[in-house]
Design an enzyme around this catalytic site. Structure first.
Site, PDB file in Angstrom:
ATOM      1  N   ASN A 112       0.823  -1.227   0.000  1.00  0.00           N
ATOM      2  CA  ASN A 112       0.000   0.000   0.000  1.00  0.00           C
ATOM      3  C   ASN A 112       0.852   1.269   0.000  1.00  0.00           C
ATOM      4  O   ASN A 112       0.566   2.221  -0.734  1.00  0.00           O
ATOM      5  CB  ASN A 112      -0.929   0.007   1.221  1.00  0.00           C
ATOM      6  CG  ASN A 112      -1.930  -1.135   1.181  1.00  0.00           C
ATOM      7  OD1 ASN A 112      -1.972  -1.877   0.206  1.00  0.00           O
ATOM      8  ND2 ASN A 112      -2.716  -1.296   2.230  1.00  0.00           N
ATOM      9  N   THR A 157     -15.479  38.947 -30.475  1.00  0.00           N
ATOM     10  CA  THR A 157     -16.237  38.405 -29.345  1.00  0.00           C
ATOM     11  C   THR A 157     -17.443  37.722 -29.978  1.00  0.00           C
ATOM     12  O   THR A 157     -17.933  38.182 -31.024  1.00  0.00           O
ATOM     13  CB  THR A 157     -16.705  39.489 -28.339  1.00  0.00           C
ATOM     14  OG1 THR A 157     -17.724  40.265 -28.945  1.00  0.00           O
ATOM     15  CG2 THR A 157     -15.556  40.407 -27.909  1.00  0.00           C
ATOM     16  N   HIS A 158     -17.863  36.638 -29.394  1.00  0.00           N
ATOM     17  CA  HIS A 158     -18.943  35.807 -29.979  1.00  0.00           C
ATOM     18  C   HIS A 158     -18.582  35.341 -31.393  1.00  0.00           C
ATOM     19  O   HIS A 158     -19.477  35.105 -32.207  1.00  0.00           O
ATOM     20  CB  HIS A 158     -20.291  36.554 -30.041  1.00  0.00           C
ATOM     21  CG  HIS A 158     -20.679  37.248 -28.781  1.00  0.00           C
ATOM     22  ND1 HIS A 158     -21.575  36.730 -27.875  1.00  0.00           N
ATOM     23  CD2 HIS A 158     -20.272  38.438 -28.255  1.00  0.00           C
ATOM     24  CE1 HIS A 158     -21.717  37.568 -26.852  1.00  0.00           C
ATOM     25  NE2 HIS A 158     -20.937  38.603 -27.058  1.00  0.00           N
ATOM     26  N   SER A 280      -7.696  13.724 -47.444  1.00  0.00           N
ATOM     27  CA  SER A 280      -8.910  12.915 -47.373  1.00  0.00           C
ATOM     28  C   SER A 280      -8.751  11.711 -48.293  1.00  0.00           C
ATOM     29  O   SER A 280      -8.059  11.786 -49.306  1.00  0.00           O
ATOM     30  CB  SER A 280     -10.093  13.773 -47.820  1.00  0.00           C
ATOM     31  OG  SER A 280     -11.100  12.972 -48.405  1.00  0.00           O
ATOM     32  N   ASN A 288      -6.601  18.893 -44.185  1.00  0.00           N
ATOM     33  CA  ASN A 288      -7.321  18.876 -42.898  1.00  0.00           C
ATOM     34  C   ASN A 288      -6.399  19.140 -41.714  1.00  0.00           C
ATOM     35  O   ASN A 288      -5.312  18.587 -41.648  1.00  0.00           O
ATOM     36  CB  ASN A 288      -8.003  17.515 -42.717  1.00  0.00           C
ATOM     37  CG  ASN A 288      -9.034  17.258 -43.800  1.00  0.00           C
ATOM     38  OD1 ASN A 288      -9.710  18.183 -44.264  1.00  0.00           O
ATOM     39  ND2 ASN A 288      -9.140  16.010 -44.227  1.00  0.00           N
ATOM     40  N   TYR A 319      -7.002   1.406   3.141  1.00  0.00           N
ATOM     41  CA  TYR A 319      -6.781   0.920   1.765  1.00  0.00           C
ATOM     42  C   TYR A 319      -7.960   0.072   1.311  1.00  0.00           C
ATOM     43  O   TYR A 319      -8.540  -0.691   2.102  1.00  0.00           O
ATOM     44  CB  TYR A 319      -5.494   0.075   1.684  1.00  0.00           C
ATOM     45  CG  TYR A 319      -5.311  -0.519   0.302  1.00  0.00           C
ATOM     46  CD1 TYR A 319      -4.761   0.239  -0.725  1.00  0.00           C
ATOM     47  CD2 TYR A 319      -5.752  -1.810   0.008  1.00  0.00           C
ATOM     48  CE1 TYR A 319      -4.634  -0.285  -2.010  1.00  0.00           C
ATOM     49  CE2 TYR A 319      -5.621  -2.338  -1.269  1.00  0.00           C
ATOM     50  CZ  TYR A 319      -5.071  -1.570  -2.277  1.00  0.00           C
ATOM     51  OH  TYR A 319      -4.948  -2.081  -3.539  1.00  0.00           O
ATOM     52  N   GLN A 324      -6.845   0.584  -6.857  1.00  0.00           N
ATOM     53  CA  GLN A 324      -6.039   0.161  -8.011  1.00  0.00           C
ATOM     54  C   GLN A 324      -6.549   0.823  -9.297  1.00  0.00           C
ATOM     55  O   GLN A 324      -5.783   1.113 -10.207  1.00  0.00           O
ATOM     56  CB  GLN A 324      -6.107  -1.361  -8.125  1.00  0.00           C
ATOM     57  CG  GLN A 324      -5.322  -1.940  -9.273  1.00  0.00           C
ATOM     58  CD  GLN A 324      -5.252  -3.461  -9.167  1.00  0.00           C
ATOM     59  OE1 GLN A 324      -4.613  -3.984  -8.273  1.00  0.00           O
ATOM     60  NE2 GLN A 324      -5.915  -4.161 -10.059  1.00  0.00           N
ATOM     61  N   LYS A 327      -5.144   4.057 -11.132  1.00  0.00           N
ATOM     62  CA  LYS A 327      -3.882   4.065 -11.879  1.00  0.00           C
ATOM     63  C   LYS A 327      -4.090   4.324 -13.380  1.00  0.00           C
ATOM     64  O   LYS A 327      -3.387   5.131 -13.982  1.00  0.00           O
ATOM     65  CB  LYS A 327      -3.180   2.726 -11.672  1.00  0.00           C
ATOM     66  CG  LYS A 327      -1.679   2.815 -11.667  1.00  0.00           C
ATOM     67  CD  LYS A 327      -1.054   1.443 -11.472  1.00  0.00           C
ATOM     68  CE  LYS A 327      -1.133   0.967 -10.037  1.00  0.00           C
ATOM     69  NZ  LYS A 327      -0.586  -0.394  -9.880  1.00  0.00           N
TER      70      LYS A 327
END
Ligand code: ARG
Length: 432
Positions: A112, A157-158, A280, A288, A319, A324, A327
């Site tokens: 642990n 903006t926007h 493509s 692209n 624990y 586990q 991870k």
């Protein structure tokens, strides 16, 4: 699988259950393995320091661990499902090499705290890498800001045309964002910089372990004091590391968005490096920006991993094997974040900016805010000035964008980018 460390006499564990318990843990432990080896050596030296292990045994263990580390780097020692996990692999290697001496190394520790310390060292290493690549990205953005500091481009903006801006302002925004995220990464590193080794299964042991010395040997700033708190940090620390990585990835997502939009024929402001552009399978004309798009999407991987961790972390003290499963989301996020950010400095350096097109996209009405501010600065109420300019937008056609951006003197704006201040913050990060 080699003999299990915890196998009871006369009981054979069900193979299918074992496979489920192990999952791909041993494969994920490949990421932690060199750190586990290092921490095991420090632990053996600590035991010797307190006379809990003969010094020649400790020397033999440390030497064998160095060999294991070398074999691991060369690829001659393979961590696979012959072992339950990386921890068992280390002990099995030592026992094979040194006989019963190998079995002495686990005194005073548990898997642990062993997994905790290896993970902590792995995260610190990942954060150091991340801070370095973010710093390089900040430098690359700063260089681009300097190169075309006053070149006009539209500010949006926007996604609608708003006011004239500059390439300098756009690029310096990334320099500052990357810098502040690198600072967050450095703070996160300090936050987790504590050694959990020697807390054993979460309740300490009946031995005077030299925890402080072991912590120093491993380069930690301090020890995690309370063994139960050490256990409680599993997953909690991972989540904070992922939060810092997510911030980095969302800075990159913004950059990727900008580059993909600005490289369309509709904008035609930038040309991504031709080597990074894909085609493509059916449309011969296509170019692209897949690199920008996958950089953008990688943020989702880290965000998803954060949710995964949050779901696992609903546990009482102590624990639990559930941990586990913290991870995989960590390892996945570290990989995607490091792989993505490594590409950013070069992408920034090699993207072509089409300055003429940027300048041409600034239309006269974009001077409206400057004009209203000018009128208000010479005495009119801002609201009256706003209305007056708004009523005569068509007359705002002739102004030069250069005039607008050189007059933008508010601190941090186009005419006062304060690049040297960002530069100093980058230098401080690099020196840390
Ligand atoms: N693979 C385990 C984990 O990651 C190692 C710790 C095992 N400890 C235990 N008490 N079963 O959590």
């Amino acid at each position: 699988m080699s003999r299990l460390l915890w196998q009871k006499a006369g009981v054979t564990t069900d193979a299918e259950v074992m496979r489920f318990l192990a999952g791909d843990d041993v494969i994920l432990d490949r990421e932690l393995f060199p750190f586990d080896i290092r921490a095991t050596a420090a632990h053996a030296q600590g035991l010797a320091l307190r006379g809990l292990l003969a010094s020649n045994d400790a020397e033999a263990i440390v030497a064998a661990l160095q060999d294991l580390d070398a074999e691991w780097s060369r690829g001659t020692f393979v961590l696979d499902d012959r072992f339950e996990d990386g921890h068992s692999a280390i002990e099995s290697y030592l026992t094979e090499r040194l006989g019963e001496v190998g079995g002495r190394v686990h005194l005073g520790r548990s898997r642990n705290d062993q997994v905790l310390v290896a993970t902590r060292l792995y995260m610190i290493h990942a954060l150091d890498t991340l801070r370095a690549t973010l710093t390089q990205s900040a430098r690359a953005a700063l260089d681009r800001a300097r190169r075309d500091e006053m070149a006009p481009m539209p500010g949006y903006t926007h996604l609608q045309r708003a006011v004239p801006s500059t390439v300098g302002l756009w690029m310096a925004s990334f320099a500052e964002s990357f810098t502040e995220t690198a600072e967050l990464v450095a703070m996160t590193r300090r936050w987790i910089d504590a050694c959990p080794l020697g807390t054993a299964a979460g309740y300490g042991v009946n031995l005077p372990l030299p925890r402080q010395q072991v912590s120093e040997t491993l380069g930690f700033a301090r020890i995690v004091i309370n063994p139960m708190a050490a256990q409680a940090s599993r997953g909690k620390h991972e989540l904070q590391v992922l939060a810092a990585m997510w911030q980095a990835m969302q800075d990159i997502r913004r950059l990727a968005w900008d580059l993909s939009i600005f490289s369309t024929a509709e904008f035609d402001f930038v040309r991504m490096p031709p080597e990074t552009v894909t085609g493509s399978s059916i449309m011969p004309n296509k170019k692209n920006p897949d690199l920008a798009e996958l950089l953008r999407a990688s943020c989702a991987v880290v965000g998803g991993a954060m949710t995964e961790l949050q779901q696992v972390l609903s546990l009482p003290s102590g624990y639990h094997r559930d941990l586990q499963l913290t991870k995989a989301p960590l390892v996945r996020s570290v990989r995607v974040t490091c792989d993505a950010i490594r590409l950013v400095p070069d992408l920034l350096r090699r993207t072509e900016f089409k300055l003429e097109n940027m300048r041409r996209a600034i239309d006269g009405t974009m001077m409206a805010t400057d004009r209203a501010v000018d009128l208000a600065a010479s005495g009119m109420s801002f609201r009256d000035a706003y209305r007056q300019v708004g009523d005569s937008l068509d007359s705002l056609t002739s102004a030069e964008p250069e005039e607008s951006v050189t007059a933008r003197v508010s601190p941090g704006a186009c005419a006062d980018l304060r690049l040297s201040e960002i530069e100093s913050r980058i230098a401080a990060l690099a020196a840390e």
